[in-house]
Motif scaffolding. Structure first.
Motif, mmCIF file in Angstrom:
data_model
loop_
_atom_site.group_PDB
_atom_site.id
_atom_site.type_symbol
_atom_site.label_atom_id
_atom_site.label_comp_id
_atom_site.label_asym_id
_atom_site.label_seq_id
_atom_site.Cartn_x
_atom_site.Cartn_y
_atom_site.Cartn_z
ATOM 1 N N VAL A 112 37.787 12.333 17.597
ATOM 2 C CA VAL A 112 38.903 13.038 18.233
ATOM 3 C C VAL A 112 38.534 13.398 19.665
ATOM 4 N N PHE A 113 39.547 13.736 20.464
ATOM 5 C CA PHE A 113 39.343 14.127 21.853
ATOM 6 C C PHE A 113 40.296 15.268 22.189
ATOM 7 N N SER A 114 39.822 16.215 22.962
ATOM 8 C CA SER A 114 40.680 17.305 23.433
ATOM 9 C C SER A 114 40.574 17.434 24.949
ATOM 10 N N GLN A 115 41.706 17.663 25.602
ATOM 11 C CA GLN A 115 41.734 17.872 27.058
ATOM 12 C C GLN A 115 41.182 19.254 27.405
ATOM 13 N N HIS A 116 41.160 20.099 26.415
ATOM 14 C CA HIS A 116 40.817 21.497 26.631
ATOM 15 C C HIS A 116 39.317 21.635 26.893
ATOM 16 N N TYR A 117 38.968 22.362 27.921
ATOM 17 C CA TYR A 117 37.545 22.532 28.254
ATOM 18 C C TYR A 117 37.041 23.899 27.840
ATOM 19 N N ARG A 118 36.054 23.892 27.001
ATOM 20 C CA ARG A 118 35.350 25.126 26.680
ATOM 21 C C ARG A 118 33.856 24.864 26.863
ATOM 22 N N ALA A 119 33.258 25.557 27.820
ATOM 23 C CA ALA A 119 31.846 25.313 28.129
ATOM 24 C C ALA A 119 30.961 25.609 26.923
ATOM 25 N N THR A 120 30.000 24.739 26.715
ATOM 26 C CA THR A 120 29.011 24.955 25.652
ATOM 27 C C THR A 120 28.043 26.046 26.103
ATOM 28 N N ILE A 121 27.694 26.907 25.175
ATOM 29 C CA ILE A 121 26.705 27.948 25.457
ATOM 30 C C ILE A 121 25.411 27.570 24.741
ATOM 31 N N GLY A 122 24.322 27.497 25.473
ATOM 32 C CA GLY A 122 23.041 27.167 24.828
ATOM 33 C C GLY A 122 23.031 25.736 24.324
ATOM 34 N N VAL A 123 22.920 25.567 23.037
ATOM 35 C CA VAL A 123 22.909 24.214 22.481
ATOM 36 C C VAL A 123 23.654 24.184 21.147
ATOM 37 N N ASP A 124 24.452 23.133 20.941
ATOM 38 C CA ASP A 124 25.138 22.908 19.670
ATOM 39 C C ASP A 124 24.546 21.670 19.016
ATOM 40 N N PHE A 125 24.731 21.545 17.741
ATOM 41 C CA PHE A 125 24.206 20.393 17.021
ATOM 42 C C PHE A 125 25.306 19.696 16.242
ATOM 43 N N ALA A 126 25.213 18.403 16.187
ATOM 44 C CA ALA A 126 26.131 17.635 15.345
ATOM 45 C C ALA A 126 25.312 16.550 14.659
ATOM 46 N N LEU A 127 25.816 16.059 13.570
ATOM 47 C CA LEU A 127 25.066 15.083 12.795
ATOM 48 C C LEU A 127 25.949 13.893 12.441
ATOM 49 N N ARG A 128 25.405 12.707 12.587
ATOM 50 C CA ARG A 128 26.090 11.538 12.034
ATOM 51 C C ARG A 128 25.051 10.683 11.314
ATOM 52 N N VAL A 129 25.410 10.251 10.144
ATOM 53 C CA VAL A 129 24.491 9.477 9.320
ATOM 54 C C VAL A 129 24.903 8.018 9.360
ATOM 55 N N LEU A 130 23.950 7.144 9.658
ATOM 56 C CA LEU A 130 24.217 5.712 9.747
ATOM 57 C C LEU A 130 23.479 4.965 8.652
ATOM 58 N N ASP A 131 24.176 4.064 7.986
ATOM 59 C CA ASP A 131 23.492 3.128 7.103
ATOM 60 C C ASP A 131 22.945 2.031 7.985
#
Ligand code: GTP
Ligand code: MG
Length: 183
Positions: free
Chosen positions: A36-55
């Motif tokens: 997904v994509f959003s035009q809305h900008y919200r600055a990241t604070i510090g660090v965020d994490f996301a995970l994607r698992v690949l076969d």
């Protein structure tokens, strides 16, 4: 026969996504992980994490841990760390020259603080983001990225758009391949 899980190996790979404020790091990760994509900008604070698992292949699962590092953050507080498997995605905004000029600063930061377990610099790819803005006007003064990457030690570069989903997958795959082909 042994259960599938017993035959599979799992690799944890850290993708450090860095670059100036508002270049699209969070948008790239959100596109890659959630489509997904959003035009809305919200600055990241510090660090965020996301995970994607690949076969990855029939016997390997790759867990991609994406580190979404705030553009307003510097690595100042971090002590030097070694990861066995880490890669860098350096992002700039093709419509703002200052964000390109900051790329080498971010790369220097990365190389001074993070290295592979064997001490070698982490493989890094350059993402020239917001390429969908061509009609509205990109920076006229950007140099040829091919030569820039060769001179600056990037393993590759991609014009990307988190908005249109251009080359996001390809850029991250390039990084994953570079690590998976080590060993
Ligand atoms: P910080 O967290 O502050 O470091 O910013 P960031 O690098 O995470 O930027 P973010 O992903 O939040 O995007 C900033 C703005 O740019 C948002 O309004 C996004 O919608 C927009 N944006 C991100 N990627 C693209 C893109 O590929 N094309 C266009 N047109 N806009 C984009
Ligand atoms: Mg962000």
């Amino acid at each position: 026969p042994a259960p599938v899980s017993a035959m599979q190996q799992e690799r944890l790979l850290k993708v450090l996504v860095i670059g100036d404020l508002g270049v699209g790091k969070t948008s790239i990760i959100t596109r890659y992980v959630h489509q997904v994509f959003s035009q809305h900008y919200r600055a990241t604070i510090g660090v965020d994490f996301a995970l994607r698992v690949l076969d990855w292949d029939h016997k390997t699962v790759v867990r991609l841990q994406l580190w979404d590092i705030a553009g307003q953050e510097r690595y100042g507080h971090m002590t030097r760390v070694y990861y066995r498997e880490a890669v860098g995605a350096l992002v700039f905004d093709m419509t703002r020259m200052s964000t390109f000029q900051a790329v080498l600063k971010w790369k220097g930061d990365l190389d001074s603080k993070v290295a592979l377990g064997n001490g070698r610099p982490v493989p890094a790819v350059l993402l020239a983001n917001k390429c969908d803005q061509r009609a509205q006007g990109l920076c006229p003064k950007l140099p040829k990225l091919e030569a820039f990457c060769r001179d600056s030690g990037f393993i590759g570069w991609y014009e990307t758009s988190a908005k249109d989903d251009t080359n996001i997958e390809a850029a991250i795959m390039c990084l994953v391949r570079s690590i998976m082909s080590l060993e």
